[in-house]
Design a protein around this motif. Structure first.
Motif, mmCIF file in Angstrom:
data_model
loop_
_atom_site.group_PDB
_atom_site.id
_atom_site.type_symbol
_atom_site.label_atom_id
_atom_site.label_comp_id
_atom_site.label_asym_id
_atom_site.label_seq_id
_atom_site.Cartn_x
_atom_site.Cartn_y
_atom_site.Cartn_z
ATOM 1 N N GLN A 235 3.401 7.703 9.910
ATOM 2 C CA GLN A 235 2.562 6.537 9.808
ATOM 3 C C GLN A 235 2.256 6.212 8.133
ATOM 4 N N ALA A 236 2.084 4.999 8.165
ATOM 5 C CA ALA A 236 1.848 4.365 6.658
ATOM 6 C C ALA A 236 0.418 4.835 6.060
ATOM 7 N N LEU A 237 0.399 4.765 4.862
ATOM 8 C CA LEU A 237 -0.775 5.113 4.097
ATOM 9 C C LEU A 237 -1.495 3.906 3.648
ATOM 10 N N CYS A 238 -2.715 3.690 3.662
ATOM 11 C CA CYS A 238 -3.581 2.900 2.827
ATOM 12 C C CYS A 238 -4.161 3.533 1.744
ATOM 13 N N TYR A 239 -4.725 2.491 0.887
ATOM 14 C CA TYR A 239 -5.379 3.179 -0.603
ATOM 15 C C TYR A 239 -6.642 2.357 -0.809
ATOM 16 N N LEU A 240 -7.245 3.088 -1.493
ATOM 17 C CA LEU A 240 -8.728 2.633 -1.872
ATOM 18 C C LEU A 240 -8.942 2.367 -3.372
ATOM 19 N N THR A 241 -9.188 1.245 -3.775
ATOM 20 C CA THR A 241 -9.528 1.405 -5.203
ATOM 21 C C THR A 241 -10.807 0.383 -5.358
ATOM 22 N N TYR A 242 -11.403 0.191 -6.509
ATOM 23 C CA TYR A 242 -12.702 -0.540 -6.783
ATOM 24 C C TYR A 242 -12.729 -1.715 -7.575
ATOM 25 N N THR A 243 -13.577 -2.732 -7.755
ATOM 26 C CA THR A 243 -13.848 -3.511 -8.756
ATOM 27 C C THR A 243 -14.272 -2.811 -9.950
#
Length: 624
Positions: A235-243
């Motif tokens: 399964q693919a990965l998602c990622y989290l970043t922030y403003t």
């Protein structure tokens, strides 16, 4: 002459057309481009809070979305697992190209369904009954029922900065005459706005500066017929970043260049999925906002920047994106934009989604003021079912608020209306403990079978599962653990004192932290994980579930009281002025629906009850 015509090949149109064709009605689906049917012009995902349960409900009724989502998912993730079962839900990251290819294959192979690549310019009706549509080539195609699922394509404009361009999503053509033909028939329309964020080249992102967001390592699926899913390791990965502070500075310094704040936007935007500039204005005290980076397809080198919808000019968008950690050197593949379009006031719809003014005209999806693929698909399915039932002279299919999130959504739309893009939320469902991810099939599969969209074979499998749940509950009620039982080892591991007296397995399961999985070694019988999960929830939340069922029984009593059609509420004495106006506008079908109209209070309901009694006495006198 077609039995049913469906205008629009989005998620609502797909489900409507498949339902009608599978119920043996000769159906025509109009799409301006066949290769864009079932496309995902916005987020490449299916499910999420409330929406994921809707997809399970669509599947339980015999719809297609759940199967397509399971077959083409890049990642499966169960949300809200630390919270109660009433809000847990599934979300999949979809392969947007594979998803639409799957749906197009299903549609083109479906018997009784013709897919026609053609723009429809006008709805034709005579004497308050729909007659057909006028194609762009001047040909009139007649039909017995018409389902409009035009999404965001009616008189739509793409908005970027100070520029407004007539266009549909993804640069597709818009329909310039269709909404005017509805207004000519006396149907009210209004303007709404939504938007989509930029797509950037995945290869240009520095993911080392972001947080990894994996899926859930478990067998998860939407459809009860799914037997295989993409293995967790693949399964693919998602990622989290922030403003960042720089992001906020850029946006605040350029607010007047946004279409939203320049005065260009006329329609109302979504409250629960606002643009990033709207977030900064509304939540000025918040230091940063989450931005999810989600893959769009295995066949594309593009990432969807979730949470970064905007209508800023392209140069400002570049600066904004480059200010995000990990995206400092990103290459923009497609810029973000807002889109404004015509929708109809859903108060003009019956609970069947048939229009009150024009008989046999149904509307479903974003044309009714909703947002989201899942809400659209559910409406399309219900509109298709009800169109067929009416053509066959059968009773309509209306789901109650205690039966399905679909019932909650449609009741909200036709009873309360909306002035902004409607989004289904768990908080909208007062009986959400009854409307869970795990029990959608128990709630709705019998309906799907009766309607004719669930096969006999699938229904028999469902009945077997239903019996297994009953057997498991009965078994746990008979199993008794004594103070000498080895189950004490498990109880002490959980921090409990050893048993001092005999207790049933069912009673023991009511204790916090005690689970079916934990008790399994101490039981002689084994149960499938889905059965064990269902039973555990039913036992642990038994008191709350029973209370919700009692409350729902009162709702059913109210909804069982039918109101006559075309009442002139202005002539009923003692109703409040607001109630008269709202009741005349909505023309509720039942006393329960009347009680849920904003502005109609309990005193007004009491007046209506007296009025109904007077009508009954008058009818009795006339009969005698």
């Amino acid at each position: 002459m077609a039995d049913v015509i469906v205008i629009g090949g989005g998620h609502a149109g797909v489900e409507a057309a498949l339902a009608c064709a599978r119920l043996q009605k000769e159906t025509i689906l109009y799409s301006m481009h066949i290769d864009m049917i079932a496309s995902m012009p916005c987020n490449p995902s299916v499910g999420g809070p409330a929406k994921g349960i809707v997809v399970r409900e669509i599947d339980a009724l015999g719809g297609e979305m759940g199967k397509a989502a399971d077959a083409t998912a890049l990642q499966f993730k169960m949300l809200n697992t630390t919270k109660g079962p009433g809000v847990q839900c599934l979300r999949v990251q979809s392969d947007k190209l594979a998803y639409k290819a799957y749906m197009q294959k299903v549609l083109l192979a479906q018997e009784h369904l013709e897919v026609r690549e053609m723009c429809v310019e006008k709805v034709i009706a005579e004497d308050g009954v729909v007659k057909g549509v006028l194609q762009a080539d001047g040909h009139m195609e007649e039909c017995k029922a018409l389902i409009m699922t035009t999404g965001t394509f009616m008189s739509s404009n793409i908005l970027v900065g100070h520029t407004s361009t007539p266009s549909g999503p993804d640069g597709e053509p818009t329909t310039n005459y269709l909404s005017q033909s509805l207004r000519d028939l006396g149907i009210r329309t209004f303007r709404l706005k939504t938007g989509t964020p930029a797509r950037v080249l995945t290869s240009s992102i520095d993911f080392s500066k972001t947080e990894v967001q994996p899926g859930t390592d478990a067998f998860l699926c939407f459809s009860h017929e799914t037997t295989n899913i993409r293995p967790f390791k693949e399964q693919a990965l998602c990622y989290l970043t922030y403003t960042s502070p720089e992001t906020h500075r850029i946006i605040n310094e350029n607010l007047e260049r946004s279409a939203m704040y320049s005065g260009l936007v006329k329609g109302v935007g979504p409250r629960y999925c606002p643009s990033i500039e709207d977030k900064l204005v509304r939540f000025a005290d918040k230091q940063r906002h989450q931005i999810f980076l989600e893959p769009e397809s295995e066949s594309l080198d593009t990432t969807y920047v979730q949470g970064f919808s905007t209508s800023m000019p392209h140069d400002v968008q570049e600066a904004m994106l480059h200010s995000l950690p990990g995206l400092e050197n990103c290459v923009i593949k497609k810029y973000a934009y807002a889109i404004e379009y015509d929708a109809i006031d859903p108060l003009q719809c019956k609970p069947t989604l048939e229009n009150k003014r024009i008989a046999n005209l149904y509307t479903a999806g974003q044309i009714n003021g909703t947002s989201g693929y899942e809400e659209a698909a559910a409406q399309g399915l219900l509109a298709g079912i009800n169109a067929v039932l009416k053509l066959d002279g059968k009773e309509p299919f209306i789901l109650r608020r205690d039966e399905a999130y679909i019932g909650v959504m449609i009741d909200d739309l036709v009873t309360k209306g909306t002035k902004e893009p409607y989004r289904l939320l768990t908080s909208r469902a007062e009986y959400r403990l009854l409307l869970r991810h795990d029990n959608a099939d128990l709630r709705l599969t019998p309906y799907g079978h009766t309607i004719g969209l669930i096969s006999d074979a699938r229904y028999e499998h469902f009945k077997e599962k239903e019996q297994q749940i009953i057997d498991c509950l009965e078994y746990l009620d008979t199993v008794r653990f004594t103070p000498k039982s080895t189950v004490n080892t498990y109880m002490q591991e959980l921090g409990y004192e050893p048993l001092k007296e005999g207790i049933s397995a069912k009673t023991l399961l009511k204790r916090p932290k005690v689970t079916m999985e934990g008790l399994a070694p101490y039981l002689e019988k084994t149960f499938a994980p889905a059965i064990a999960q269902q039973v555990e929830i039913e036992i642990k939340y038994e008191g709350y579930i029973q209370k919700a069922k009692r409350d729902a029984a009162h709702l059913r009593q109210m909804d069982a009281v039918r109101l006559p059609e075309h009442i002139d509420y202005q002539r009923i004495q003692h109703l409040s002025l607001e109630a008269r106006q709202k009741l005349n506008e909505v023309q509720p079908m039942t006393m329960g629906q009347a009680s849920r109209i904003s502005g109609v209070n309990p005193a007004d309901i009491a007046v209506l009850a007296v009025y109904l009694e007077q009508l009954k006495r008058e009818d009795h006198k006339n009969e005698s």
